[in-house]
Design a protein around this motif. Structure first.
Motif, PDB file in Angstrom:
ATOM      1  N   LEU A 144      -0.134 -10.393 -13.195  1.00 30.41           N
ATOM      2  CA  LEU A 144       0.619  -9.418 -12.402  1.00 30.41           C
ATOM      3  C   LEU A 144      -0.086  -9.174 -11.074  1.00 30.41           C
ATOM      4  O   LEU A 144      -1.325  -9.225 -10.993  1.00 30.41           O
ATOM      5  CB  LEU A 144       0.761  -8.096 -13.156  1.00 30.41           C
ATOM      6  CG  LEU A 144       1.675  -8.108 -14.376  1.00 30.41           C
ATOM      7  CD1 LEU A 144       1.642  -6.743 -15.069  1.00 30.41           C
ATOM      8  CD2 LEU A 144       3.110  -8.486 -14.010  1.00 30.41           C
ATOM      9  N   ALA A 145       0.702  -8.919 -10.045  1.00 31.07           N
ATOM     10  CA  ALA A 145       0.144  -8.681  -8.716  1.00 31.07           C
ATOM     11  C   ALA A 145       1.131  -7.834  -7.933  1.00 31.07           C
ATOM     12  O   ALA A 145       2.145  -7.370  -8.474  1.00 31.07           O
ATOM     13  CB  ALA A 145      -0.113 -10.010  -8.005  1.00 31.07           C
ATOM     14  N   PHE A 146       0.822  -7.606  -6.642  1.00 33.75           N
ATOM     15  CA  PHE A 146       1.748  -6.853  -5.791  1.00 33.75           C
ATOM     16  C   PHE A 146       1.742  -7.488  -4.408  1.00 33.75           C
ATOM     17  O   PHE A 146       0.681  -7.820  -3.881  1.00 33.75           O
ATOM     18  CB  PHE A 146       1.328  -5.380  -5.708  1.00 33.75           C
ATOM     19  CG  PHE A 146       2.338  -4.531  -4.973  1.00 33.75           C
ATOM     20  CD1 PHE A 146       3.595  -4.293  -5.518  1.00 33.75           C
ATOM     21  CD2 PHE A 146       2.048  -3.990  -3.725  1.00 33.75           C
ATOM     22  CE1 PHE A 146       4.539  -3.535  -4.834  1.00 33.75           C
ATOM     23  CE2 PHE A 146       2.991  -3.225  -3.038  1.00 33.75           C
ATOM     24  CZ  PHE A 146       4.241  -2.991  -3.597  1.00 33.75           C
ATOM     25  N   PRO A 147       2.937  -7.686  -3.821  1.00 31.00           N
ATOM     26  CA  PRO A 147       2.995  -8.295  -2.499  1.00 31.00           C
ATOM     27  C   PRO A 147       2.683  -7.277  -1.410  1.00 31.00           C
ATOM     28  O   PRO A 147       3.503  -6.429  -1.092  1.00 31.00           O
ATOM     29  CB  PRO A 147       4.442  -8.793  -2.402  1.00 31.00           C
ATOM     30  CG  PRO A 147       5.224  -7.901  -3.301  1.00 31.00           C
ATOM     31  CD  PRO A 147       4.278  -7.418  -4.376  1.00 31.00           C
ATOM     32  N   ALA A 148       1.486  -7.354  -0.856  1.00 25.48           N
ATOM     33  CA  ALA A 148       1.077  -6.444   0.225  1.00 25.48           C
ATOM     34  C   ALA A 148       0.011  -7.147   1.051  1.00 25.48           C
ATOM     35  O   ALA A 148      -0.391  -8.262   0.750  1.00 25.48           O
ATOM     36  CB  ALA A 148       0.567  -5.122  -0.342  1.00 25.48           C
ATOM     37  N   GLY A 149      -0.449  -6.465   2.099  1.00 26.90           N
ATOM     38  CA  GLY A 149      -1.225  -7.086   3.167  1.00 26.90           C
ATOM     39  C   GLY A 149      -2.537  -7.716   2.747  1.00 26.90           C
ATOM     40  O   GLY A 149      -3.010  -7.554   1.620  1.00 26.90           O
ATOM     41  N   VAL A 150      -3.115  -8.407   3.697  1.00 22.49           N
ATOM     42  CA  VAL A 150      -4.279  -9.240   3.444  1.00 22.49           C
ATOM     43  C   VAL A 150      -5.580  -8.438   3.450  1.00 22.49           C
ATOM     44  O   VAL A 150      -6.492  -8.724   2.685  1.00 22.49           O
ATOM     45  CB  VAL A 150      -4.332 -10.367   4.503  1.00 22.49           C
ATOM     46  CG1 VAL A 150      -5.698 -11.024   4.539  1.00 22.49           C
ATOM     47  CG2 VAL A 150      -3.238 -11.385   4.227  1.00 22.49           C
ATOM     48  N   CYS A 151      -5.687  -7.438   4.284  1.00 19.93           N
ATOM     49  CA  CYS A 151      -6.973  -6.735   4.426  1.00 19.93           C
ATOM     50  C   CYS A 151      -7.121  -5.697   3.310  1.00 19.93           C
ATOM     51  O   CYS A 151      -6.294  -4.799   3.182  1.00 19.93           O
ATOM     52  CB  CYS A 151      -7.004  -6.059   5.793  1.00 19.93           C
ATOM     53  SG  CYS A 151      -8.369  -4.937   5.994  1.00 19.93           S
ATOM     54  N   PRO A 152      -8.166  -5.806   2.463  1.00 17.81           N
ATOM     55  CA  PRO A 152      -8.239  -4.941   1.276  1.00 17.81           C
ATOM     56  C   PRO A 152      -8.540  -3.475   1.561  1.00 17.81           C
ATOM     57  O   PRO A 152      -8.328  -2.639   0.689  1.00 17.81           O
ATOM     58  CB  PRO A 152      -9.383  -5.565   0.464  1.00 17.81           C
ATOM     59  CG  PRO A 152     -10.187  -6.338   1.445  1.00 17.81           C
ATOM     60  CD  PRO A 152      -9.250  -6.783   2.517  1.00 17.81           C
ATOM     61  N   ILE A 154      -6.963  -1.630   3.790  1.00 18.49           N
ATOM     62  CA  ILE A 154      -5.734  -0.932   4.216  1.00 18.49           C
ATOM     63  C   ILE A 154      -5.370   0.109   3.157  1.00 18.49           C
ATOM     64  O   ILE A 154      -5.487  -0.140   1.958  1.00 18.49           O
ATOM     65  CB  ILE A 154      -4.566  -1.934   4.365  1.00 18.49           C
ATOM     66  CG1 ILE A 154      -4.829  -2.909   5.521  1.00 18.49           C
ATOM     67  CG2 ILE A 154      -3.239  -1.223   4.572  1.00 18.49           C
ATOM     68  CD1 ILE A 154      -3.779  -4.018   5.614  1.00 18.49           C
ATOM     69  N   GLY A 155      -4.897   1.266   3.605  1.00 20.24           N
ATOM     70  CA  GLY A 155      -4.458   2.288   2.674  1.00 20.24           C
ATOM     71  C   GLY A 155      -3.035   2.041   2.195  1.00 20.24           C
ATOM     72  O   GLY A 155      -2.169   1.625   2.972  1.00 20.24           O
ATOM     73  N   VAL A 156      -2.798   2.338   0.920  1.00 19.06           N
ATOM     74  CA  VAL A 156      -1.444   2.202   0.375  1.00 19.06           C
ATOM     75  C   VAL A 156      -0.472   3.115   1.137  1.00 19.06           C
ATOM     76  O   VAL A 156       0.653   2.728   1.456  1.00 19.06           O
ATOM     77  CB  VAL A 156      -1.460   2.533  -1.137  1.00 19.06           C
ATOM     78  CG1 VAL A 156      -0.060   2.794  -1.671  1.00 19.06           C
ATOM     79  CG2 VAL A 156      -2.123   1.378  -1.903  1.00 19.06           C
ATOM     80  N   GLY A 157      -0.915   4.337   1.492  1.00 16.03           N
ATOM     81  CA  GLY A 157      -0.006   5.320   2.093  1.00 16.03           C
ATOM     82  C   GLY A 157       0.625   4.853   3.382  1.00 16.03           C
ATOM     83  O   GLY A 157       1.850   4.888   3.543  1.00 16.03           O
ATOM     84  N   GLY A 158      -0.190   4.398   4.329  1.00 16.85           N
ATOM     85  CA  GLY A 158       0.357   3.945   5.602  1.00 16.85           C
ATOM     86  C   GLY A 158       1.086   2.619   5.463  1.00 16.85           C
ATOM     87  O   GLY A 158       2.148   2.416   6.057  1.00 16.85           O
ATOM     88  N   HIS A 159       0.523   1.732   4.666  1.00 15.63           N
ATOM     89  CA  HIS A 159       1.084   0.387   4.519  1.00 15.63           C
ATOM     90  C   HIS A 159       2.497   0.434   3.936  1.00 15.63           C
ATOM     91  O   HIS A 159       3.425  -0.172   4.470  1.00 15.63           O
ATOM     92  CB  HIS A 159       0.160  -0.424   3.615  1.00 15.63           C
ATOM     93  CG  HIS A 159       0.419  -1.902   3.606  1.00 15.63           C
ATOM     94  ND1 HIS A 159       0.219  -2.695   4.708  1.00 15.63           N
ATOM     95  CD2 HIS A 159       0.843  -2.729   2.624  1.00 15.63           C
ATOM     96  CE1 HIS A 159       0.514  -3.966   4.399  1.00 15.63           C
ATOM     97  NE2 HIS A 159       0.895  -4.009   3.134  1.00 15.63           N
ATOM     98  N   LEU A 160       2.655   1.170   2.833  1.00 15.88           N
ATOM     99  CA  LEU A 160       3.978   1.242   2.209  1.00 15.88           C
ATOM    100  C   LEU A 160       4.957   2.068   3.045  1.00 15.88           C
ATOM    101  O   LEU A 160       6.167   1.938   2.891  1.00 15.88           O
ATOM    102  CB  LEU A 160       3.876   1.798   0.780  1.00 15.88           C
ATOM    103  CG  LEU A 160       3.700   0.716  -0.312  1.00 15.88           C
ATOM    104  CD1 LEU A 160       2.489  -0.149  -0.069  1.00 15.88           C
ATOM    105  CD2 LEU A 160       3.663   1.327  -1.706  1.00 15.88           C
ATOM    106  N   SER A 161       4.441   2.895   3.927  1.00 21.49           N
ATOM    107  CA  SER A 161       5.338   3.640   4.810  1.00 21.49           C
ATOM    108  C   SER A 161       5.973   2.739   5.866  1.00 21.49           C
ATOM    109  O   SER A 161       7.031   3.063   6.401  1.00 21.49           O
ATOM    110  CB  SER A 161       4.571   4.764   5.529  1.00 21.49           C
ATOM    111  OG  SER A 161       4.135   5.737   4.617  1.00 21.49           O
ATOM    112  N   GLY A 162       5.283   1.605   6.195  1.00 19.01           N
ATOM    113  CA  GLY A 162       5.739   0.807   7.336  1.00 19.01           C
ATOM    114  C   GLY A 162       6.271  -0.571   7.019  1.00 19.01           C
ATOM    115  O   GLY A 162       6.790  -1.247   7.903  1.00 19.01           O
ATOM    116  N   GLY A 163       6.123  -1.070   5.800  1.00 21.38           N
ATOM    117  CA  GLY A 163       6.681  -2.391   5.498  1.00 21.38           C
ATOM    118  C   GLY A 163       5.855  -3.167   4.495  1.00 21.38           C
ATOM    119  O   GLY A 163       6.110  -3.135   3.311  1.00 21.38           O
ATOM    120  N   GLY A 164       4.828  -3.857   4.989  1.00 19.68           N
ATOM    121  CA  GLY A 164       3.984  -4.638   4.087  1.00 19.68           C
ATOM    122  C   GLY A 164       4.276  -6.126   4.133  1.00 19.68           C
ATOM    123  O   GLY A 164       4.942  -6.692   3.258  1.00 19.68           O
TER     124      GLY A 164
END
Ligand code: FDA
Length: 498
Positions: A144-152, A154-164
């Motif tokens: 299992l995994a999650f599709p999100a950005g490359v830099c570890p 990064i905060g979930v809060g800002g990232h999921l607010s803007g796209g990913g």
């Protein structure tokens, strides 16, 4: 109106009554500066001239966030929320406008990740980093995994607010395409989930950019399947080795490859580096590469097979020996400064133009560019399904990054990125020239606050339609419904459409 110092005192007194004192750091607290810099990524936003918060609130429970909103509204103090602190313009912890009194809600203490293996979902708090999310999910089940950005970091809060944007978006979409529920503290200080907030607000917080609608404390996400073995390759080709022709070809190939295969390109110096993640084995990848992209000349010697979690570490650190535990390291560095800008490309840029683009990366002040291919699932989602509109018809995203350390290199680096951005205009999306909100760029415009103390829609649409195209007006209508007095705002927050 700018709150008076009296209202600042009132704010602190109000907080004292509602939340434990040790969670509120004023400028005179011993560890104020240490906490302020703890997630600042960009040295240029930590100078003597930077406008600092009145205080930093470090909640460990949603009720503390609610208290801060209630006190802030009662006493006229605004809040800026910070999850991972990676905002390209530092808007989560600094104000561009002098004279604004604001407090920072730093969510780093709220970072639980709770995986539900039965239905392959998880609740993740906004203060978790992407690295913490990836690590916790993979340790629960490596498939299992999650599709999100490359830099570890990064905060979930800002990232999921803007796209990913990620190496798996062609297979599984953006991060926001995989959000099932959320808990947000709204402008009335209420804690509401999807059912209670309603579908309009739930639509807006999945991609409409951070800060505008409230403070999201937690997200329920859909986890995605990854095979036990994935394959990574990292291949560099210089201009002398044919990089111009290979990148020209890449534009047609990368957005239409099987969605299990993502090949992104980093342009830096005289070289293009092709970084790839394939959700499968080397043996399965080789025939695909030789039939669809023989120009790259990839061979079995380039393959590195590993777990998905290891691939997340390798693609970030470029070092196969880096342990996966490094994904848990939240430490950031204040050593360098940077400036980012972005574009979307809809028609392949001709070979003759690429010959002129490459020399930009060996000029004085040159930084880098990252090209991220779309197509696949991310391109198949309707443009209005989420606020992120750059879907069908987009070949790839471009991110330009200039970096420097020290004042003597800052001028050349900033000039370089401005000039390159101007040079690229004929070859990228138009009317308006689009940009990605998570690569925030204040050059695109800043809100003006009108006489009624509300950010004006007309000033917002200048930058807003570049990030959100036709979705901007719907975002502004949602803002008017949930925060008509514009309590949650920054220089690029969604203005209410009244
Ligand atoms: P930060 O805490 O600074 O917040 C960003 C914005 O969201 C601010 O306006 C803030 O107020 C608001 N916000 C934060 N938490 C919130 C919350 N809980 N509720 C409401 N609003 C909130 N992007 C990408 O798509 N793919 C990638 O691969 C990368 N890679 C990358 C590498 C590096 C080195 C950097 C610096 C950035 C990226 N990004 C990226 C961009 C990244 O997705 C973007 O900067 C995110 O907004 C960062 O989220 P943070 O929580 O870290 O930022």
């Amino acid at each position: 109106a700018v709150p008076s110092l009296a209202s600042s005192d009132g704010f602190l007194q109000c907080l004292q009554q509602k939340i434990p004192g040790e969670l509120v750091l004023t400028q005179s607290s011993n560890n104020f500066t240490a906490v302020l810099v703890s997630s600042i990524r960009n040295a240029k936003f930590f100078t003597n001239a930077t406008v600092r918060p009145l205080c930093i609130v470090t909640p460990i429970d949603a009720s503390h966030v609610q208290a801060a909103v209630l006190c802030g509204r009662a006493e006229g103090v605004r809040l800026r929320v910070r999850s991972g602190g990676h905002d390209y313009e530092g808007l989560s912890y600094r104000s561009v406008r002098g004279g604004e009194v604001f407090a920072v809600i730093d969510l780093a203490g709220m970072r639980a990740v709770s995986v539900s293996l039965g239905d392959a979902t998880a609740w993740v708090d906004s203060g978790a980093t992407l690295g913490e999310l990836y690590y916790t999910v993979a340790k629960s089940n490596p498939n299992l995994a999650f599709p999100a950005g490359v830099c570890p970091t990064i905060g979930v809060g800002g990232h999921l607010s803007g796209g990913g944007i990620s190496m798996m978006m062609r297979k599984y979409g953006l991060s926001i395409d995989n959000i099932l529920d959320a808990k947000i503290v709204n402008a009335n200080g209420e804690l509401v989930d999807r059912a209670a907030m309603g579908e309009d607000l739930f639509w807006a917080i999945r991609g409409g950019g951070g800060e505008s609608f409230g403070i999201v404390v937690s997200w329920k996400i859909r986890l995605v399947q990854v095979p036990s073995t994935v394959t990574v390759f990292i291949i560099g080709r210089t201009v002398d080795q044919g990089a111009v022709d290979i990148v020209t070809r890449w534009q047609d190939v990368a957005p239409s490859l099987p969605s299990e295969l993502t090949i992104r390109v980093i342009l830096q110096g005289p070289q293009a580096t092709f970084q790839s993640l394939y959700l499968g084995s080397c043996a399965a990848l080789l025939p695909t590469m030789s039939s669809l992209f023989p120009e790259l000349g990839m061979t079995s010697a380039d393959c590195r097979e590993m777990s998905w979690l290891q691939s997340a570490a390798l693609i970030q650190f470029w070092n196969p020996n880096t342990p996966v535990e490094e994904l848990l390291n939240r430490r950031t560095s204040l050593q360098g400064s940077s400036k980012g800008k972005s574009d979307y490309v809809e028609r392949a840029i001709p070979n003759g133009v690429w010959k002129n683009i490459f020399p930009w990366f060996t000029m004085n002040g040159a930084g880098m560019a990252i090209l991220e291919p779309q197509g696949g699932f991310v391109g198949s989602v309707p443009a209005a399904a989420t606020p992120y509109p750059h879907r069908s018809g987009t070949l790839y995203n471009v991110q330009y990054i200039a970096f420097w350390s020290g004042d003597n290199t800052a001028v050349a680096a900033n000039q370089w990125i401005r000039d390159l951005y101007a040079f690229m205009e004929p070859y990228v999306s138009k009317n308006p020239r689009a940009a990605y909100v998570n690569y925030r760029d204040l050059d695109l415009g800043e809100n003006a606050v009108a006489a009624n103390d509300v950010s004006s829609f007309d000033s917002g649409k200048v930058w807003g339609r570049r990030y959100f195209a036709g979705n901007f007006d719907r975002l502004a209508a949602v803002k008017a419904a949930v925060d008509p007095t514009d309590y949650f705002r920054n220089e690029q927050s969604i203005p209410p459409l009244i």
